[in-house]
Motif scaffolding. Structure first.
Motif, PDB file in Angstrom:
ATOM      1  N   GLN A 132      24.211   4.288  29.475  1.00  7.33           N
ATOM      2  CA  GLN A 132      24.296   2.897  29.050  1.00  7.33           C
ATOM      3  C   GLN A 132      23.676   2.647  27.676  1.00  7.33           C
ATOM      4  O   GLN A 132      24.276   1.931  26.853  1.00  7.33           O
ATOM      5  N   LEU A 140      23.322   5.795  34.628  1.00  3.54           N
ATOM      6  CA  LEU A 140      22.644   4.771  33.836  1.00  3.54           C
ATOM      7  C   LEU A 140      22.202   5.293  32.472  1.00  3.54           C
ATOM      8  O   LEU A 140      22.076   4.518  31.517  1.00  3.54           O
ATOM      9  N   ASN A 141      21.960   6.577  32.363  1.00  4.10           N
ATOM     10  CA  ASN A 141      21.483   7.128  31.097  1.00  4.10           C
ATOM     11  C   ASN A 141      22.524   7.051  29.988  1.00  4.10           C
ATOM     12  O   ASN A 141      22.186   7.220  28.809  1.00  4.10           O
ATOM     13  N   SER A 173      28.833   6.436  36.597  1.00  3.36           N
ATOM     14  CA  SER A 173      27.795   5.517  37.063  1.00  3.36           C
ATOM     15  C   SER A 173      26.412   5.926  36.562  1.00  3.36           C
ATOM     16  O   SER A 173      25.405   5.372  37.003  1.00  3.36           O
ATOM     17  N   LEU A 195      16.318  -0.495  33.749  1.00  2.00           N
ATOM     18  CA  LEU A 195      17.738  -0.734  33.942  1.00  2.00           C
ATOM     19  C   LEU A 195      18.591  -0.183  32.800  1.00  2.00           C
ATOM     20  O   LEU A 195      19.802  -0.335  32.790  1.00  2.00           O
ATOM     21  N   ARG A 196      17.929   0.454  31.824  1.00  2.00           N
ATOM     22  CA  ARG A 196      18.587   0.977  30.620  1.00  2.00           C
ATOM     23  C   ARG A 196      19.216  -0.155  29.823  1.00  2.00           C
ATOM     24  O   ARG A 196      20.288  -0.046  29.241  1.00  2.00           O
ATOM     25  N   GLN A 197      18.503  -1.280  29.805  1.00  2.00           N
ATOM     26  CA  GLN A 197      18.898  -2.432  29.017  1.00  2.00           C
ATOM     27  C   GLN A 197      17.837  -2.681  27.947  1.00  2.00           C
ATOM     28  O   GLN A 197      16.667  -2.335  28.123  1.00  2.00           O
TER      29      GLN A 197
END
Length: 414
Positions: free
Chosen positions: A291, A288-289, A286, A20-22
Motif C-alpha cells: 500500500q 498491506l506492505n 491483499s 494500517l500502512r496509511q
C-alpha cells in the motif's frame, strides 16, 4: 504575507506510515535562501492556513538553524510538530528554547543518530522520538520477531529494541517494518522499505489491490457517478494500467484507441467494467506492505496535477495525472519502463516525458520527483532552471499533501 514566505523557502517531504500502512504524518523538509530572512510567525501562519485538521500530522524538519530557533521561540500547541536533532541540544540557548517551546505546548520530536536515545532530562520535553536503529539493534529486532512468530519457549525471551509509540526511520527490511508496526506498536515508520517489498515479488507479478477492486464493485452497485468511479480506479496504479490494456485489447474490438481512463470508462460501461473487475478479484493482492508503494505513486500523480495547474481543462489535468501515475509503473510490473508503456496508446506528451525526458510535462515530473527528497536545494535549482515559480511549487506540494488521509477511505465513493 503568506505569499512572500512561501516564495522564500524550499521544501521536500517524506511520508510516515502507521500500522494500517496509511500516512499518519508528513515530514516536511524546510530550508531557506540564506540571503532572504524568513519570519517564523509568518511561516507557521501560512502552514496552518493550508493544512486542514483532517490531514495527517505535519512534522517540520527545518534545515536552517536560524529559522529553527525562531520557530521554537514562536511556535505553540496549534502549530505543526517540530523536529529537533540531538546535535542541536548541545547549544545551551537552543536547548532553553526547546524547554520554553514545550511549556507553550509546541509538540517537539527528538531525532538522533543510529543507536542514540535522548537523556532522561531532555526526553521530558519531547512528544515523540525518531529513532534510527544500529545494525545490531536491527538484527536483535529481527531475532525477537522470529522468536515471537515461532512461539519459542526455550531460552530467555529476546528484548526488542523497538519501543511502542515511537517513530523509526531508515528501516530497510519489510520484516523489520512488520516487527516495528505490527508486533511492537511503533507509532510510525518514516519512509518505507520499498526496495525490499518489491524484491519479495521478484518471482511473481504484483496484482491490483483487493480493496480497490472491492470498492469499485461496491461503487458500481451503488450506481455512483462516473467521476467517483474514475477516482477510485485511478488511485490503484496496477489496476489503472491493466484497465487501459484491457480497453485497448483486440478482444474488445474498439474502433479507436483509448488514451485515458475516463474515455475507457465511457466506452466500456458499468456492466462490462464490473464483469472485468470480478475476473481480477480472485488474483488480487491483499499485502498491506504494497500500500505505501501505491500511495507514493498516487501522491506523485496528484502532485504533478497540482504543479501543472490546468484550470478548467479536465482532459489536460487527467493526462498530467496519468503521466505521474505511470512514471514508476515499471517497479510494480518488474520490467523496463519502455516495455510497460509500449503496450499502451498513450498521448505523445506522456511518452516524451517518461521515455525521452523531454516535452512540456518533463519539468514538472523532475520537480515532483525532487520534492520526494530532503535535498530541498535540488528542487530550488530545478525551479530556477525551468523558470517555475517556487511559491507555486510549494503551494502545490502543500495542497497535495493536505489531501492525504490517515485512515483508509473505505466506503468513501467521492
Amino acid at each position: 504575507m503568506a505569499q512572500t514566505v512561501l516564495g522564500n523557502i524550499s521544501l521536500g517531504y517524506q511520508l510516515l506510515w502507521n500500522q494500517l500502512r496509511q500516512p499518519v504524518a508528513v515530514r516536511l523538509f524546510v530550508d531557506v535562501d540564506a540571503d532572504v530572512p524568513v519570519d517564523a510567525r509568518h511561516l507557521l501562519a501560512a502552514l496552518n492556513e493550508l493544512w486542514p485538521e483532517q490531514a495527517p500530522v505535519l512534522l517540520l524538519e527545518i534545515h536552517s538553524p536560524a529559522l529553527l530557533r525562531d520557530v521554537l521561540e514562536h511556535g505553540s500547541a496549534s502549530d505543526p510538530w517540530v523536529q529537533v536533532a540531538e546535535t542541536c541540544l548541545g547549544d545551551p540557548a537552543l536547548s532553553q528554547r526547546v524547554q520554553q517551546a514545550h511549556q507553550r505546548g509546541l509538540q517537539l520530536v527528538w531525532q538522533g543518530e543510529p543507536g542514540q536515545r535522548p537523556d532522561q532530562a531532555s526526553d521530558a520535553y519531547f512528544h515523540k522520538r525518531i529513532i534510527n536503529l544500529t545494525a545490531n539493534e536491527a538484527l536483535l529486532g529481527l531475532r525477537s520477531s522470529l522468536q515471537k512468530q515461532h512461539d519459542q519457549e526455550s531460552g530467555a525471551p529476546l528484548q526488542s529494541p523497538v519501543e511502542a509509540g515511537q517513530i523509526y526511520e531508515a528501516i530497510a527490511s519489510s520484516a523489520l517494518a512488520e516487527h516495528c508496526l505490527d508486533q511492537q506498536g511503533a507509532w510510525a515508520l518514516a519512509g518505507w522499505s520499498t526496495e525490499d517489498v518489491l524484491h519479495n515479488y521478484r518471482q511473481q507479478l504484483i496484482q491490483p489491490g483487493q480493496a480497490a477492486i472491492a470498492r469499485l464493485v461496491e461503487a458500481i452497485d451503488a450506481d455512483v457517478s462516473l467521476d467517483a468511479i474514475e477516482l477510485i480506479l485511478s488511485e490503484e496504479p496496477v489496476l489503472a494500467y491493466g484497465f487501459l490494456r484491457y480497453v485497448n485489447s483486440a478482444g474488445l474490438g474498439l474502433r479507436s484507441e483509448v488514451e485515458s481512463i475516463r474515455r475507457g470508462l465511457m466506452v466500456l460501461g458499468y456492466s462490462v467494467l464490473k464483469a472485468w473487475l470480478l475476473t481480477q478479484l480472485p488474483h488480487a493482492a491483499s499485502d498491506l506492505n504494497l500500500q505505501p508503494v501505491r500511495t507514493a505513486l498516487v501522491t506523485r500523480a496528484h502532485l504533478m496535477e497540482h504543479l501543472l495547474d490546468a484550470g478548467e481543462e479536465d482532459d489536460l489535468r487527467r493526462e498530467v495525472y496519468l503521466c505521474g501515475l505511470l512514471s514508476q509503473i515499471d517497479v510494480l510490473l518488474g520490467e523496463p519502463l519502455a516495455t510497460s508503456l509500449e503496450r499502451l496508446p498513450l498521448p505523445e506528451r506522456i511518452h516524451a516525458a517518461l521515455l525521452q525526458h523531454s516535452g512540456p510535462y518533463q519539468p514538472y515530473l523532475e520537480i515532483a520527483a525532487a520534492l520526494e527528497s530532503p535535498d530541498t536545494r535540488a528542487t530550488h535549482a530545478l525551479c530556477n532552471e525551468h523558470q517555475i515559480d517556487m511559491e507555486e511549487v510549494n503551494r502545490a506540494l502543500l495542497r497535495t499533501l493536505a489531501t492525504l488521509r490517515t485512515r483508509p477511505a473505505r466506503g468513501r465513493l467521492i
